[in-house]
Write a protein that holds these residues in place. Structure first.
Motif, PDB file in Angstrom:
ATOM      1  N   ALA A 129       5.561  -6.188  50.177  1.00 43.80           N
ATOM      2  CA  ALA A 129       6.113  -6.524  51.493  1.00 43.80           C
ATOM      3  C   ALA A 129       7.108  -5.463  51.952  1.00 43.80           C
ATOM      4  O   ALA A 129       7.112  -5.055  53.118  1.00 43.80           O
ATOM      5  N   MET A 130       7.952  -5.005  51.035  1.00 42.72           N
ATOM      6  CA  MET A 130       8.984  -4.032  51.373  1.00 42.72           C
ATOM      7  C   MET A 130       8.390  -2.708  51.847  1.00 42.72           C
ATOM      8  O   MET A 130       8.851  -2.131  52.846  1.00 42.72           O
ATOM      9  N   LYS A 131       7.363  -2.244  51.179  1.00 38.83           N
ATOM     10  CA  LYS A 131       6.775  -0.946  51.516  1.00 38.83           C
ATOM     11  C   LYS A 131       6.256  -0.914  52.949  1.00 38.83           C
ATOM     12  O   LYS A 131       6.263   0.136  53.598  1.00 38.83           O
ATOM     13  N   ARG A 132       5.817  -2.062  53.442  1.00 39.59           N
ATOM     14  CA  ARG A 132       5.206  -2.112  54.770  1.00 39.59           C
ATOM     15  C   ARG A 132       6.217  -2.051  55.915  1.00 39.59           C
ATOM     16  O   ARG A 132       5.828  -1.803  57.057  1.00 39.59           O
ATOM     17  N   VAL A 133       7.503  -2.322  55.638  1.00 41.39           N
ATOM     18  CA  VAL A 133       8.486  -2.389  56.731  1.00 41.39           C
ATOM     19  C   VAL A 133       9.486  -1.240  56.720  1.00 41.39           C
ATOM     20  O   VAL A 133      10.343  -1.149  57.602  1.00 41.39           O
ATOM     21  N   ILE A 151       6.741 -13.530  49.831  1.00 44.31           N
ATOM     22  CA  ILE A 151       7.976 -13.003  50.396  1.00 44.31           C
ATOM     23  C   ILE A 151       7.693 -12.397  51.761  1.00 44.31           C
ATOM     24  O   ILE A 151       6.682 -11.709  51.954  1.00 44.31           O
ATOM     25  N   MET A 152       8.576 -12.656  52.700  1.00 43.80           N
ATOM     26  CA  MET A 152       8.541 -12.012  54.005  1.00 43.80           C
ATOM     27  C   MET A 152       9.662 -10.993  54.080  1.00 43.80           C
ATOM     28  O   MET A 152      10.804 -11.297  53.737  1.00 43.80           O
ATOM     29  N   MET A 153       9.329  -9.776  54.471  1.00 38.68           N
ATOM     30  CA  MET A 153      10.329  -8.746  54.705  1.00 38.68           C
ATOM     31  C   MET A 153      10.318  -8.382  56.189  1.00 38.68           C
ATOM     32  O   MET A 153       9.245  -8.225  56.785  1.00 38.68           O
ATOM     33  N   LYS A 154      11.517  -8.233  56.757  1.00 37.23           N
ATOM     34  CA  LYS A 154      11.657  -7.885  58.171  1.00 37.23           C
ATOM     35  C   LYS A 154      12.389  -6.566  58.293  1.00 37.23           C
ATOM     36  O   LYS A 154      13.541  -6.440  57.879  1.00 37.23           O
ATOM     37  N   GLY A 155      11.715  -5.561  58.844  1.00 38.18           N
ATOM     38  CA  GLY A 155      12.303  -4.247  59.017  1.00 38.18           C
ATOM     39  C   GLY A 155      12.705  -3.998  60.457  1.00 38.18           C
ATOM     40  O   GLY A 155      12.700  -4.917  61.282  1.00 38.18           O
ATOM     41  N   PRO A 156      13.019  -2.765  60.800  1.00 36.30           N
ATOM     42  CA  PRO A 156      13.439  -2.437  62.166  1.00 36.30           C
ATOM     43  C   PRO A 156      12.340  -2.661  63.201  1.00 36.30           C
ATOM     44  O   PRO A 156      12.623  -3.017  64.344  1.00 36.30           O
ATOM     45  N   ASP A 157      11.081  -2.444  62.805  1.00 36.60           N
ATOM     46  CA  ASP A 157       9.981  -2.495  63.756  1.00 36.60           C
ATOM     47  C   ASP A 157       8.978  -3.605  63.521  1.00 36.60           C
ATOM     48  O   ASP A 157       8.303  -4.034  64.450  1.00 36.60           O
ATOM     49  N   ILE A 175       7.293  -6.965  60.701  1.00 32.89           N
ATOM     50  CA  ILE A 175       7.436  -7.959  59.645  1.00 32.89           C
ATOM     51  C   ILE A 175       6.218  -7.869  58.731  1.00 32.89           C
ATOM     52  O   ILE A 175       5.094  -7.700  59.213  1.00 32.89           O
ATOM     53  N   ALA A 176       6.454  -7.946  57.442  1.00 34.65           N
ATOM     54  CA  ALA A 176       5.355  -7.962  56.481  1.00 34.65           C
ATOM     55  C   ALA A 176       5.530  -9.167  55.565  1.00 34.65           C
ATOM     56  O   ALA A 176       6.604  -9.380  55.002  1.00 34.65           O
TER      57      ALA A 176
END
Length: 314
Positions: free
Chosen positions: A300-304, A23-29, A31-32
């Motif tokens: 993945a979520m925790k990293r973003v 899974i790829m998660m993309k946050g404000p700053d 991508i994990a």
């Protein structure tokens, strides 16, 4: 309807994509990307967000939808290729990839990413936008009302899309991707409900989410019925030109609708109407994940998640 009710929660712009065993998660700053390796371990890669279209013009309402889509496709293909590297024995290079590597050498990976995006866009536009209008043209001697012709075209378009998604969902490899897709949504729901990201907490949430790319695609098709109806039913060449010219506007409108639903802290009748068609299709494109898949989504979520807990990317 009980499984798609949205409660009053703090929404986030964090989104993701299911990959090959990951899974790829993309946050404000950043991508994990988290991938479950063949040996059972979880590999996580973090990277900063590097947008292709950085000028403020590309971030204007209605304008930004098309460019966000292209940017997301490029990022998605890049991370998909990364996840495939862990399963090289099962996912061999095709002749096209080998050709690009021979031509572009050290720039081959970038060439493959952009070539994949271009091919995907051509396929999607050809099959789901241009194809239906040519098929509907066969009925113009029977259906004389221009709105009904556009409605028929829209029905054919949606039917082709749903049929394609359904057939693809029967492939064994895709079934697992759709399970990871469900894990992605459940994890985002858990975060939005301000619960600790544990497998037990994530497990209880729905696999359906209003900001899903599937919802975006079905909104594009439904909005196109309305937009194309304003142009009547001209000759086939002009219809093709109009449909291609209107795609950026349609994508922009669809993006803004998804964004509106994503920002609403509380469900209302409008968000229900906007979300419902997408939820129906997500019942095909998401499946209940197992706990090992949820673990990947959580990593993945925790990293973003922003360090200060604030999400200012809306």
């Amino acid at each position: 309807m009980s499984d798609i009710v949205l409660k009053e929660v703090k929404k986030t712009s964090i989104g993701g994509q299911a990959l090959i065993e990951g899974i790829m998660m993309k946050g404000p700053d950043k991508i994990a990307t988290a991938v479950r390796k063949p040996d059972g371990g979880i590999e996580v890669k973090e990277s900063t967000i590097n947008q292709i279209f950085k000028n403020k013009f590309f971030k204007l309402p209605l304008i930004r939808g098309s460019f966000v889509l292209i940017d997301s496709l490029v990022t998605g293909v890049k991370e998909l290729m990364y996840s495939a590297e862990f399963y090289g024995d099962d996912y061999e290079e095709d002749a096209f990839d080998k050709f690009l590597k021979k031509v572009f050498k050290d720039k081959a990976d970038t060439a493959i990413i952009y070539a994949s995006v271009i091919i995907a866009l051509i396929f999607s536009v050809g099959v789901f936008i241009l194809g239906p209008t040519l098929l509907t043209n066969l009925a113009k001697n029977v259906i004389h009302n221009t709105f009904l012709l556009n409605l028929t075209e829209g029905v054919i378009r949606v039917s082709l899309f749903v049929g394609y998604v359904y057939l693809v969902s029967k492939l064994e490899d895709i079934k697992r991707v759709f399970m990871y897709h469900g894990a992605e949504h459940k994890t985002i729901h858990c975060y939005e409900h301000k619960e600790d990201l544990t497998v037990e907490n994530v497990r209880k949430y729905s696999t359906l989410h209003p900001r899903c790319g599937t919802s975006f695609m079905i909104n594009v098709m439904l909005i196109s019925i309305i937009v194309f109806s304003f142009f009547g039913w001209p000759n086939p060449f002009m219809r093709l030109v109009i449909r291609l010219a209107m795609l950026p506007l349609i994508a922009g409108l669809s993006y803004e609708l998804n964004k509106y639903v994503g920002r609403c802290e509380k469900e209302n009748i409008l968000t229900r109407i906007i979300s419902y068609p997408g939820f129906l299709i997500q019942k095909i494109t998401t499946k209940e994940p197992d706990d090992s898949m949820i673990e990947v989504a959580i990593e993945a979520m925790k990293r973003v998640i922003p360090a200060n807990g604030e999400d200012d990317t809306w």
